[in-house]
Design a protein around this motif. Structure first.
Motif, short mmCIF file in Angstrom:
data_model
loop_
_atom_site.label_atom_id
_atom_site.label_comp_id
_atom_site.label_asym_id
_atom_site.label_seq_id
_atom_site.Cartn_x
_atom_site.Cartn_y
_atom_site.Cartn_z
N GLU A 1 12.74 7.26 22.83
CA GLU A 1 13.13 7.50 21.43
C GLU A 1 12.04 7.04 20.46
N GLY A 2 11.34 5.97 20.83
CA GLY A 2 10.26 5.47 19.98
C GLY A 2 9.16 6.51 19.82
N ALA A 3 8.78 7.13 20.94
CA ALA A 3 7.73 8.16 20.91
C ALA A 3 8.15 9.35 20.05
N LYS A 4 9.44 9.72 20.14
CA LYS A 4 9.95 10.83 19.32
C LYS A 4 9.86 10.50 17.84
N LEU A 5 10.20 9.26 17.50
CA LEU A 5 10.16 8.84 16.10
C LEU A 5 8.73 8.86 15.57
N ILE A 6 7.78 8.38 16.37
CA ILE A 6 6.37 8.39 15.95
C ILE A 6 5.90 9.83 15.71
N LYS A 7 6.29 10.73 16.62
CA LYS A 7 5.89 12.13 16.49
C LYS A 7 6.40 12.72 15.17
N GLU A 8 7.66 12.41 14.83
CA GLU A 8 8.25 12.87 13.57
C GLU A 8 7.50 12.29 12.37
N LEU A 9 7.22 10.99 12.46
CA LEU A 9 6.59 10.29 11.34
C LEU A 9 5.21 10.86 11.03
N LYS A 10 4.53 11.36 12.06
CA LYS A 10 3.16 11.86 11.87
C LYS A 10 3.12 13.33 11.46
N THR A 11 4.28 13.93 11.20
CA THR A 11 4.29 15.31 10.70
C THR A 11 4.04 15.28 9.19
N PRO A 12 3.60 16.43 8.63
CA PRO A 12 3.31 16.48 7.18
C PRO A 12 4.49 16.07 6.30
N LYS A 13 5.71 16.26 6.81
CA LYS A 13 6.91 15.95 6.02
C LYS A 13 6.92 14.50 5.54
N TYR A 14 6.40 13.59 6.36
CA TYR A 14 6.44 12.16 6.02
C TYR A 14 5.05 11.59 5.73
N ALA A 15 4.09 12.48 5.43
CA ALA A 15 2.69 12.05 5.27
C ALA A 15 2.52 11.01 4.16
N ARG A 16 3.21 11.20 3.05
CA ARG A 16 3.03 10.27 1.93
C ARG A 16 3.56 8.88 2.28
N PHE A 17 4.71 8.83 2.96
CA PHE A 17 5.24 7.54 3.40
C PHE A 17 4.29 6.89 4.41
N PHE A 18 3.84 7.68 5.38
CA PHE A 18 2.95 7.16 6.43
C PHE A 18 1.66 6.61 5.82
N ASN A 19 1.05 7.37 4.90
CA ASN A 19 -0.20 6.92 4.27
C ASN A 19 0.02 5.66 3.44
N TYR A 20 1.17 5.60 2.79
CA TYR A 20 1.50 4.44 1.95
C TYR A 20 1.58 3.16 2.79
N VAL A 21 2.37 3.18 3.86
CA VAL A 21 2.52 1.94 4.64
C VAL A 21 1.22 1.58 5.36
N GLU A 22 0.47 2.59 5.78
CA GLU A 22 -0.81 2.30 6.43
C GLU A 22 -1.76 1.57 5.46
N SER A 23 -1.73 1.96 4.19
CA SER A 23 -2.60 1.29 3.21
C SER A 23 -2.16 -0.16 3.00
N LEU A 24 -0.85 -0.41 3.08
CA LEU A 24 -0.36 -1.79 2.96
C LEU A 24 -0.84 -2.65 4.12
N PHE A 25 -0.86 -2.04 5.32
CA PHE A 25 -1.27 -2.78 6.52
C PHE A 25 -2.76 -3.15 6.48
N GLN A 26 -3.54 -2.44 5.66
CA GLN A 26 -4.99 -2.70 5.60
C GLN A 26 -5.35 -3.83 4.64
N ARG A 27 -4.40 -4.29 3.86
CA ARG A 27 -4.71 -5.34 2.88
C ARG A 27 -4.96 -6.68 3.57
N ASP A 28 -5.86 -7.46 2.98
CA ASP A 28 -6.18 -8.78 3.54
C ASP A 28 -4.94 -9.66 3.63
N SER A 29 -4.09 -9.58 2.61
CA SER A 29 -2.88 -10.42 2.59
C SER A 29 -1.99 -10.09 3.78
N PHE A 30 -1.92 -8.81 4.14
CA PHE A 30 -1.07 -8.42 5.26
C PHE A 30 -1.66 -8.92 6.58
#
Length: 250
Positions: free
Chosen positions: A197-226
């Motif tokens: 189920e985890g792999a299915k969820l990742i596959k869904e998350l990486k579709t264009p439908k959720y691109a803005r959410f995916f890009n947003y959280v990835e940018s948070l993970f790149q911060r020094d504070s994180f």
């Protein structure tokens, strides 16, 4: 010299009681890091809490909690003269108020309301969906709905970096720890959800439908504070131990 004396006399010590595994505690660590605050930190073993913690710091016996002010004492001997404050979202606003120059809560009334509305969506939609899927093994459809709910609140950009007002706020600190633990769980298949189920969820998350959410959280993970407040290997080891036991019970 007078200014220096005033600054020294008004400074109050901050002691944060935290736990590396806890997303609620990481919220507060993120805010303190973004504010470049000077504070002491004390790790609470959630499976074996010190006897003094509940009576002297937080009667609910949870993290995070802050001891504010009072004498500068060792964290394991908290002073009755310090003010004890708990609950992650209360503490996020407290830190924003203590460090206004960090702009963790915007000054504009509309942006402040948007920040709080975003946090409410994290509390009522995103965090429960994460717990439901990872801890209780519920359908990942709820997680996808939570992605959509959060994405609808993001700025209308291809790769939004922040939730509100074009700057890092307590809204970003509220969601990042949960998004990180969800990612860790699904990428490593750690949780009580059915295998695969985890792999299915990742596959869904990486579709264009959720691109803005995916890009947003990835940018948070790149911060020094994180990076400074998320010990991924430690959290992974605790999750493996905890969820393998839960899966065995199922």
């Amino acid at each position: 010299e007078d200014t220096h004396d005033i600054a020294v006399s008004t400074f109050k010590q901050i002691t944060l009681y935290t736990a590396k595994v806890c997303p609620y505690a990481q919220r507060v660590e993120l805010a303190l890091a973004e504010a470049k605050a000077d504070f002491k930190s004390y790790q609470i073993d959630l499976q074996n809490k010190p006897e003094w913690y509940a009576p002297q710091v937080n009667p609910a016996s949870k993290v995070p909690a802050i001891a504010y002010g009072g004498p500068n004492v060792s964290p394991d001997t908290p002073s009755p003269d310090s003010i004890k404050i708990a609950e992650s979202l209360v503490l996020l606003e407290f830190i924003a108020d203590l460090y206004p120059s960090a702009h963790l809560l915007p000054t504009d009334p509309v942006a402040r309301a948007q920040t709080r509305f975003f946090i409410d969506a994290v509390s009522t939609k995103f965090a429960p969906a994460y717990v439901g899927f990872v801890v209780r093994g519920e359908s990942y459809e709820t997680v996808l709905k939570a992605f959509e709910a959060i994405q609808s609140l993001l700025p209308n950009e291809e790769s939004p970096k922040f939730a509100v007002a074009g700057q890092y706020t307590i809204a970003d600190a509220a969601i990042a720890p949960f998004a990180a633990r969800l990612r860790l769980s699904v990428e490593n298949e750690i949780g009580v959800f059915a295998p695969g189920e985890g792999a299915k969820l990742i596959k869904e998350l990486k579709t264009p439908k959720y691109a803005r959410f995916f890009n947003y959280v990835e940018s948070l993970f790149q911060r020094d504070s994180f990076k400074a407040t998320f010990d991924e290997e430690y959290v992974k080891s605790v999750f493996l131990k905890r969820f393998n036991a839960l899966r065995a019970e199922k």
